[in-house]
Design an enzyme around this catalytic site. Structure first.
Site, PDB file in Angstrom:
ATOM      1  N   HIS A  13      -7.902  -4.984  -7.518  1.00  0.00           N
ATOM      2  CA  HIS A  13      -7.683  -4.200  -6.294  1.00  0.00           C
ATOM      3  C   HIS A  13      -8.973  -4.150  -5.481  1.00  0.00           C
ATOM      4  O   HIS A  13      -9.780  -3.227  -5.644  1.00  0.00           O
ATOM      5  CB  HIS A  13      -7.223  -2.787  -6.674  1.00  0.00           C
ATOM      6  CG  HIS A  13      -6.545  -2.043  -5.564  1.00  0.00           C
ATOM      7  ND1 HIS A  13      -5.304  -2.394  -5.074  1.00  0.00           N
ATOM      8  CD2 HIS A  13      -6.924  -0.958  -4.857  1.00  0.00           C
ATOM      9  CE1 HIS A  13      -4.952  -1.551  -4.124  1.00  0.00           C
ATOM     10  NE2 HIS A  13      -5.924  -0.671  -3.969  1.00  0.00           N
TER      11      HIS A  13
ATOM     12  N   ARG B 255       0.799  -1.217   0.000  1.00  0.00           N
ATOM     13  CA  ARG B 255       0.000   0.000   0.000  1.00  0.00           C
ATOM     14  C   ARG B 255       0.833   1.268   0.000  1.00  0.00           C
ATOM     15  O   ARG B 255       0.620   2.149  -0.837  1.00  0.00           O
ATOM     16  CB  ARG B 255      -0.922  -0.002   1.228  1.00  0.00           C
ATOM     17  CG  ARG B 255      -1.897   1.162   1.260  1.00  0.00           C
ATOM     18  CD  ARG B 255      -2.841   1.080   2.448  1.00  0.00           C
ATOM     19  NE  ARG B 255      -3.620  -0.141   2.443  1.00  0.00           N
ATOM     20  CZ  ARG B 255      -4.476  -0.474   3.396  1.00  0.00           C
ATOM     21  NH1 ARG B 255      -4.637   0.318   4.430  1.00  0.00           N
ATOM     22  NH2 ARG B 255      -5.167  -1.603   3.320  1.00  0.00           N
TER      23      ARG B 255
ATOM     24  N   TYR C  59     -18.611  11.359 -14.429  1.00  0.00           N
ATOM     25  CA  TYR C  59     -18.571  12.506 -15.334  1.00  0.00           C
ATOM     26  C   TYR C  59     -17.268  12.609 -16.118  1.00  0.00           C
ATOM     27  O   TYR C  59     -17.222  13.283 -17.140  1.00  0.00           O
ATOM     28  CB  TYR C  59     -18.772  13.810 -14.551  1.00  0.00           C
ATOM     29  CG  TYR C  59     -20.096  13.902 -13.851  1.00  0.00           C
ATOM     30  CD1 TYR C  59     -21.284  13.810 -14.553  1.00  0.00           C
ATOM     31  CD2 TYR C  59     -20.153  14.081 -12.465  1.00  0.00           C
ATOM     32  CE1 TYR C  59     -22.512  13.892 -13.900  1.00  0.00           C
ATOM     33  CE2 TYR C  59     -21.367  14.155 -11.805  1.00  0.00           C
ATOM     34  CZ  TYR C  59     -22.541  14.061 -12.525  1.00  0.00           C
ATOM     35  OH  TYR C  59     -23.749  14.136 -11.891  1.00  0.00           O
TER      36      TYR C  59
END
Length: 767
Positions: A84, A38, A128
């Site tokens: 993931h 991570r 969007y």
């Protein structure tokens, strides 16, 4: 019969162990997961797992740099579902950052839509926006189809993903990285690709190169927002050699003339990771609180580029002085910390030098080259085998046609045929003779290729093409064999690749030229207020209730002024805007005010207690202009006091500076400038004592020594004067009286003194 020694109702899934061990094992597992999967980037490709999976998923979606865009929601959904298994918001945030050219030096994602801005606004929702890869990202992925890196199963074992990307350039340094793990963190600034390629080439040619020599190729970070690095060269060298350090980064600015002597400062580049909107808010707050008295206004005139205007309060202000104050009190200068903590080979976290990071990259590139070469040789061997079968078929075309045409199992027949014997073309099926079982000369791969061959390939021209292709592949294979057997050839090939990468993403690439420049910082000296504030005459007025104001100009000190009901004048004197004022409270603390920060004289002013942290129970004992190198006499109501240098009482904060220690009912009572060689004190019992000023100690803080001895009451007033000139006071009629014969009241410090002379003021005050 059950064993009586076994615990009753024992569940094999329940295991008892000490809490300490259980917590330790689980926390260690969590820590390792955070570090490796991570927070820390891999030194080879400079990516964390989430970024690597985003790029791989975009590749699988065929989102090439010259292709179409796909919705960001589709991309983040594929990453989450396939590789993931974390939150889609976190994945989208990571992808959006890769598209922000103000955060990433070489963006890996080409975004279409609102992906945020330098003001700190968040990207639009993933439904969007659209995205695809950039050419830089494609360079990171090149070679995945050629077995360049290892693959591993994804989280549920249904797909595979790359362990690391091939990476044509050292992305770890090119785009930088930051992250916080458990017990460790990383923070790496971005650099210029062309400079990194040059450094890698030099490292390959000179493996034992010194760390400092690499600075000739990589002088320092190259931030996407530009700016000016003012860190000394020796500090930069130490940071890159040890893997820890920092860089002072300033904005880029210039003076813009406005005519008639007016000017303004234009900031065109702000430091890396500083949000422009918050920067302007903090500067505006500093103007409002008058922390930067020579700055009048700040405006944001930015469009596509950064254009921030700093307007000076006066045209007489020096631009360098103003910017020096801005660097000290705002984020126009920041310090970017370097902590090159990375995963070596994707496993071991270590703080590395620049040389070690570049070495990890070039070693990775060598392994990628070897694996791609082996993969290419395998492909060539397969193709050569197929070509050999094609050539045999062309040389024995009639026999091949007969077998395909008449044999029930042409594949087996072609493999059984002895192609070294002469063959006779069959005129019909009666004349065809099936090959006898024996050792064939064609493999299964070759036969499959022949059977799948198109009729149009039977031309004579095609046979010539096959022979030419066979010759070219044999030559390429020989070159690959030489490459795999020679370390020098491998390094030469890598150098060639680095030069091509430098040419592709160097100064001719959009945004490839160096943006961050270097400069000498110079010393930011403490500038006196006179150099920062326009000098103007003012009159300081402070009322009995502690309301203070600064009236423009030097007015008549005897004229009537307006005050609130029940209030009246206490202090009134002439000053200038460049002066600093000292306030002495009955709590023994000194407070400092800037005359330029006082409210104007149109109203009643403002309470002084709002400007400094003077307690409500403490009274204002003195208010006067600070004069450096002057000395002050301070004394308490109990008759204790001392002399203090005025430079030692200047406070730097609102809370003031404790000088005279008082406790209980004792209050600070006297604060007067030392103006002679004698000290005169008078008590509440109207006894006066005069002694030499040299009997008082000079201290920075304390209770002081006894000035005058009292049986009842305490000190009323104290002052200093010159013995040769005599002691003066105002008699009850308002006339100034001077007494030069003072022998009657002279004595040793801490004496009781004698009754005041006839005509001494009834309020027991010298002035």
């Amino acid at each position: 019969m059950a064993d009586v020694t076994d615990p009753p109702n024992m569940d094999p899934n329940n295991v008892s162990e000490p809490l300490r061990r259980a917590l330790g094992d689980r926390y260690l597992t969590y820590a390792l997961s955070t570090i490796m999967h991570r927070a820390l980037p891999d030194a080879r490709d400079g990516l964390k797992p989430v970024h690597r999976r985003i790029l791989y998923a975009m590749r699988e979606l065929r989102l090439a740099s010259n292709g179409g865009f796909r919705k960001s929601a589709k991309i983040s959904g594929d990453v989450m579902g396939n590789y993931h298994p974390h939150g889609d918001a976190a994945i989208y945030d990571a992808m959006a950052r890769l598209a922000q050219d103000f955060n990433v030096r070489y963006p890996l994602v080409d975004g279409q839509g609102n992906f945020g801005n330098i003001d700190g606004d968040n990207p639009a929702a993933s439904r969007y926006t659209e995205a695809r890869m950039t050419a830089v990202a494609e360079a990171m992925l090149e070679g995945l189809n050629e077995n360049a890196v290892d693959f591993r199963d994804n989280y549920d074992g249904t797909l595979t993903e790359p362990v690391v990307l091939p990476a044509q350039f050292p992305n770890l340094l090119a785009n930088g990285s930051s992250g916080i793990a458990v017990g460790m963190a990383t923070n790496i600034p971005p650099h210029n690709i062309a400079e990194l390629c040059d450094a890698c080439i030099h490292l390959i040619k000179t493996p034992d190169v010194r760390d400092d020599t690499l600075l000739n190729y990589v002088p320092g970070p190259d931030f996407p927002t530009g700016g000016v690095i003012v860190e000394p060269q020796e500090n930069i060298a130490t940071a890159y050699r040890t893997g820890k350090g920092g860089f002072r980064l300033r904005c880029k600015w210039h003076v813009e003339e406005l005519g008639r002597g007016q000017w303004q400062i234009v900031v065109t580049e702000i430091p890396y990771q500083v949000q422009k909107s918050k920067l302007i808010e903090k500067i505006a707050e500093a103007i409002q609180t008058k922390k930067i008295p020579i700055l009048a206004d700040v405006r944001d005139e930015s469009a596509e580029d950064v254009r921030m205007i700093l307007e000076p309060r006066s045209k007489n202000v020096d631009a360098d002085v103003l910017m020096g104050m801005m660097f000290r009190s705002s984020d126009l200068e920041v310090r970017f910390s370097l902590n090159m903590n990375v995963l070596i080979d994707g496993v071991t976290p270590r703080v590395c030098s620049m040389k070690e990071v570049l070495r990890a990259f070039v070693d990775h590139r060598r392994e990628v080259l070897q694996r791609r070469s082996v993969h290419r040789m395998e492909k060539i061997d397969h193709r050569l085998e197929v070509l050999e079968g094609f050539i045999v078929a062309f040389l024995n075309l009639d026999r091949v046609i007969d077998i395909i045409r008449y044999d029930d199992d042409p594949k087996a027949a072609l493999m059984r045929e002895d192609w070294g014997k002469p063959h006779v073309r069959a005129t019909d099926e009666k004349d065809y003779v099936s090959p006898a079982p024996g050792e064939g000369e064609l493999s299964e791969v070759q036969v499959d290729a022949i059977l799948n061959m198109r009729l149009r390939s039977l031309r004579r021209l095609e046979e010539l093409e096959l022979l030419r292709e066979q010759s070219d592949l044999m030559e390429e294979r020989a070159g690959l064999e030489d490459l795999l057997e020679s370390d020098d050839l491998q390094w030469d090939h890598i150098i060639g690749q680095l030069r091509e990468t430098k040419k592709q993403f160097g100064k001719d690439y959009h945004g490839g030229a160096r943006r961050t420049i270097f400069a000498e910082a110079g010393e930011i000296e403490d500038v006196p207020l006179e150099a920062m504030i326009e000098r103007e005459p003012i009159t300081i007025v402070c009322s009995q209730m502690g309301w203070i104001r600064a009236m423009t100009g030097h007015i008549d000190l005897t004229r009537d002024l307006k005050f609130k009901d029940g209030d009246g004048p206490r202090f009134i004197f002439h000053a200038e805007t460049t002066d600093r004022l000292l306030v002495f409270g009955s709590n023994g603390r000194f407070y400092t005010l800037s005359a330029s920060n006082l409210p104007g004289g149109r109203g009643m002013g403002e309470p002084l207690r709002l400007m400094v942290d003077l307690p409500n129970e403490a009274a204002i004992v003195g208010l006067f202009i600070h004069q450096p190198d002057r000395k002050l006499l301070v004394a308490s109501s109990s008759g204790d006091g001392f002399i203090v240098p005025e430079n030692d009482v200047v406070a730097q904060t609102r809370s003031g500076k404790q000088v005279l220690n008082v406790r209980g009912e004792v209050k600070a009572l006297v604060c007067k400038p030392v103006s002679g060689d004698m000290v005169a004190t008078v008590g509440e019992n109207r006894k006066v004592l005069i002694f030499g000023a040299d009997e008082l100690p000079e201290m920075g803080r304390g209770k002081g020594v006894r000035l005058q001895k009292y049986k009842d009451g305490g000190l009323s007033d104290a002052t200093t004067f010159t013995g040769a000139e005599g002691l003066s006071w105002l008699d009850p009629a308002g006339r100034t009286r001077t007494e030069t014969e003072l022998t009657e009241w002279s004595g040793k410090r801490a004496s009781a003194g004698r009754m005041a002379p006839r005509g001494f003021p009834r309020d027991n005050k010298f002035t």
